[in-house]
Write a protein that holds these residues in place. Structure first.
Motif, short mmCIF file in Angstrom:
data_model
loop_
_atom_site.label_atom_id
_atom_site.label_comp_id
_atom_site.label_asym_id
_atom_site.label_seq_id
_atom_site.Cartn_x
_atom_site.Cartn_y
_atom_site.Cartn_z
N LEU A 27 -0.17 -5.79 1.42
CA LEU A 27 1.41 -7.58 1.01
C LEU A 27 0.90 -8.27 0.35
N TYR B 268 8.82 -0.39 -3.42
CA TYR B 268 8.03 -2.03 -4.06
C TYR B 268 8.91 -2.98 -3.37
N THR C 73 1.55 -0.72 -0.08
CA THR C 73 1.37 -0.98 -0.97
C THR C 73 0.69 -2.64 -0.25
N THR D 175 3.50 -0.67 5.34
CA THR D 175 4.24 0.00 4.01
C THR D 175 4.20 1.82 3.76
N ASP E 276 3.64 -5.96 -4.86
CA ASP E 276 5.01 -6.03 -3.74
C ASP E 276 5.76 -7.40 -4.16
#
Length: 203
Positions: A150, A99, A148, A145, A155
């Motif tokens: 953005l 993350y 995840t 990613t 994030d």
């Protein structure tokens, strides 16, 4: 018209089959056009040192009074800082690890963020503030990613990068969102590749 100069930074642990490296290369080449004006630094294959006590002591010593040992303690930092100051575009290829950003990229940030070199504290009649000294650059951050999103609440990478680069004066920060890249079908991947050319052409 002078061709733009580009600094491309790689921070993915993957040296092959890396989405961030591939996309960053495509963007850098599109920005450079026919000019041979790309400087690359692989922060994984050639890792930078972490900040230590010798670095801190040297960085907070006025340049005119630094010893030879202190100058040497800052040698790598000065090298990467000069690379940054000498370009028009910075293309950062970074995945999102846990993350946030890879340690290799954080090491680069710690070495280029130097008081009175890339930023300075300003004290006037009002509240003190920080002035960024790295001006007139566009930063492109290519970020695949594992899924995840953005800008989502988990994030912790994009907000940090935008802030810390802006702290040094780089306020034109543009993210290339490749979240979930490995799940893209070929058509979607090709679409993003073409989008990079259009973004470079409009820069």
């Amino acid at each position: 018209m002078t061709a733009p100069r580009i600094l491309t930074l790689y921070s993915s642990g993957r040296t092959t089959h890396s989405a961030s490296r591939e996309l960053a290369d495509r963007l850098s080449q599109a920005l450079a056009g026919d000019a041979d004006a790309i400087v690359t630094r692989d922060l994984v294959a050639n890792p930078l040192p972490f900040v230590d006590e010798a670095f801190v002591d040297a960085a907070f010593t006025p340049p005119s009074t630094r010893t030879e040992a202190q100058i040497e303690a800052l040698r790598v930092s000065t090298e990467v800082m000069n690379e940054l100051m000498g370009v028009d575009h910075v293309v950062i290829a970074t995945p999102m690890y846990n993350y946030s950003i890879p340690a290799a990229l954080k090491a680069w940030i710690d070495l280029v963020a130097r008081a009175n070199e890339t930023f300075r504290y300003v004290f006037d009649d009002g509240d003190p503030y920080v002035e960024g000294l790295v001006k007139n650059k566009t930063v492109w951050i290519v970020m695949p990613t594992g899924g995840t999103a953005l800008g989502s609440e988990i994030d912790y990478a994009t907000g940090y990068l935008k802030y810390v680069l802006g702290f040094m004066g780089m306020t034109d920060v543009r993210f290339i969102d490749a979240a979930g890249w490995r799940e893209f079908d070929d058509a979607r991947k090709d679409g993003l590749r073409e989008e990079l050319k259009a973004l470079a052409a409009s820069a």
